[in-house]
Design an enzyme around this catalytic site. Sequence first.
Site, PDB file in Angstrom:
ATOM      1  N   GLN A 205     -12.015   6.645  -4.285  1.00 13.19           N
ATOM      2  CA  GLN A 205     -12.434   6.955  -2.861  1.00 13.19           C
ATOM      3  C   GLN A 205     -14.008   7.542  -3.078  1.00 13.19           C
ATOM      4  OE1 GLN A 205     -11.366   6.449  -0.138  1.00 13.19           O
ATOM      5  NE2 GLN A 205      -9.466   5.808  -0.105  1.00 13.19           N
TER       6      GLN A 205
ATOM      7  N   GLY B 127      -0.483   5.703   3.081  1.00 10.58           N
ATOM      8  CA  GLY B 127      -1.394   6.665   3.234  1.00 10.58           C
ATOM      9  C   GLY B 127      -2.624   6.317   4.527  1.00 10.58           C
TER      10      GLY B 127
ATOM     11  N   HIS C 274      -3.996 -22.678   9.549  1.00  5.35           N
ATOM     12  CA  HIS C 274      -5.458 -23.078   9.318  1.00  5.35           C
ATOM     13  C   HIS C 274      -6.447 -21.953   8.471  1.00  5.35           C
ATOM     14  CE1 HIS C 274      -9.222 -24.672   9.129  1.00  5.35           C
ATOM     15  NE2 HIS C 274      -9.821 -23.847   9.659  1.00  5.35           N
TER      16      HIS C 274
ATOM     17  N   ASP D 188      -7.506  -8.308   0.319  1.00  2.52           N
ATOM     18  CA  ASP D 188      -6.487  -8.415   1.366  1.00  2.52           C
ATOM     19  C   ASP D 188      -7.288  -8.236   2.641  1.00  2.52           C
ATOM     20  OD1 ASP D 188      -5.157  -5.964   3.321  1.00  2.52           O
ATOM     21  OD2 ASP D 188      -6.068  -5.313   1.186  1.00  2.52           O
TER      22      ASP D 188
ATOM     23  N   ASP E  76       0.909  -1.141  -0.047  1.00  2.00           N
ATOM     24  CA  ASP E  76       0.077   0.004  -0.032  1.00  2.00           C
ATOM     25  C   ASP E  76       0.881   1.176   0.046  1.00  2.00           C
ATOM     26  OD1 ASP E  76       1.033   0.087   2.573  1.00  2.00           O
ATOM     27  OD2 ASP E  76      -0.943  -0.167   3.498  1.00  2.00           O
ATOM     28  N   SER E  77       0.287   2.533   0.112  1.00  4.56           N
ATOM     29  CA  SER E  77       1.230   3.612  -0.293  1.00  4.56           C
ATOM     30  C   SER E  77       1.376   4.164   1.059  1.00  4.56           C
ATOM     31  CB  SER E  77       0.063   4.766  -0.695  1.00  4.56           C
ATOM     32  OG  SER E  77      -0.812   5.124  -0.027  1.00  4.56           O
TER      33      SER E  77
ATOM     34  N   ASP F  57      -3.418   8.122  -1.269  1.00  2.00           N
ATOM     35  CA  ASP F  57      -4.737   8.406  -1.349  1.00  2.00           C
ATOM     36  C   ASP F  57      -5.188   9.137  -0.086  1.00  2.00           C
ATOM     37  OD1 ASP F  57      -4.804   6.239  -0.012  1.00  2.00           O
ATOM     38  OD2 ASP F  57      -7.112   5.836  -0.850  1.00  2.00           O
TER      39      ASP F  57
END
Length: 386
Positions: A187, A95, A333, A264, A92-93, A146
């Site tokens: 966004q 941010g 698991h 994710d 990620d950035s 962002d």
Amino acid sequence: MFEYTLIAGDSNTAARAGVFQTPHGTLRTPVFAPVGTQATVKTLTPRDLRETGASLVLSNTYHLYLRPGTERVRDFGGLHAWMGWEQPMLTDSGGFQVFSLAQMRKLDPDGVTFRSHIDGSLHRFTPESAILSQESLGADIIMCLDECAEPLDRKYNEEAVARTHAWAARCKAAQSRTDQALFGIVQGGIFPDLRIASARTLAKIDFPGYAIGGLSVGETKAEMYATLDVTTPELPADKPRYLMGVGAPEDILEGVARGIDIFDCVLPTRVARNGGLFTRQGRLNLRNSRYAADPLPVEPGCDCYCCQNFSKAYLRHLFKAEEILGLHLATIHNVRFMIRLMKEVRQSILAGTFPAFRQRFLAEYEVPNQAARHAQLEARKQRKQA
Ligand SMILES: [Zn+2]
């Protein structure tokens, strides 16, 4: 490179199966990425991760920028070499953590200044520096800087969307490596018109993939699904779509049904370390005394190392005795559960049976009740601190 090929689309929903080429291998989508915040998926070695079938791992730029520093990782050959994971990676950035975790955050049109949550030291991220940091880390998929606003605050979202678009163009211009796919981030909170405008604006800038940010941060599930309903149709069909930070099993099914390709979430690994284990019937809590003499594995039929070798009674004992092995086995698991779920979802799309699979899964899977849901939201808040 970075070509997305649609293999099959479901005729009743927007679900789709595809492949996305990256320099470290091919992603078969839809795909779930376990989170390795500090360049490690907590308690798992890369060998364990490979055994779960994971193909994509996410790491957090904010954390690695502060410690050990992105230049240090670069000098060791980038994230893949640094952490011993030779398959696709995503960063990620930074941010999101700046907006959720850092102290004393000051925003201006050019970037954001903040204090480290570790030692209070002063730092600054700009679109250009976020790209530079991610180029040092060297993940296959990187993200634009962002601004993630409160999902229900209309005025804040209008400002945040405008800033996010300006920063997206600057991120693209700042990119110097050609072996990383830079994704734009949509966004706009829960506001359909803002989401649609954001998706269209970013599509015009033309990225090799698009993320949907600012969800699962306080809105209801119904609001999240409704936002996806209006957003994904606006994104180019020939590029992958990534729903950031969302990965509860029921949300995966609903996200896939709305055309999402990449997920994710820290939830499977975080709840595992609290003794929460996923099964097709829902989440069980290993600390519960009902498992004290239970000879069965967490999920009979599961092919993971944990279920193949250990009983619930033994796992419960490990948790009660606070043995590290318990965290390790529970994480194996839950990650395997998610990877297997994604594989079955993908197979059902290919076979044309996704709607029935989704219906069957959701009928069987008990979504955590309000109290557990609240704990989940708390965990998400803590995720920002992880
Ligand atoms: Zn298992």
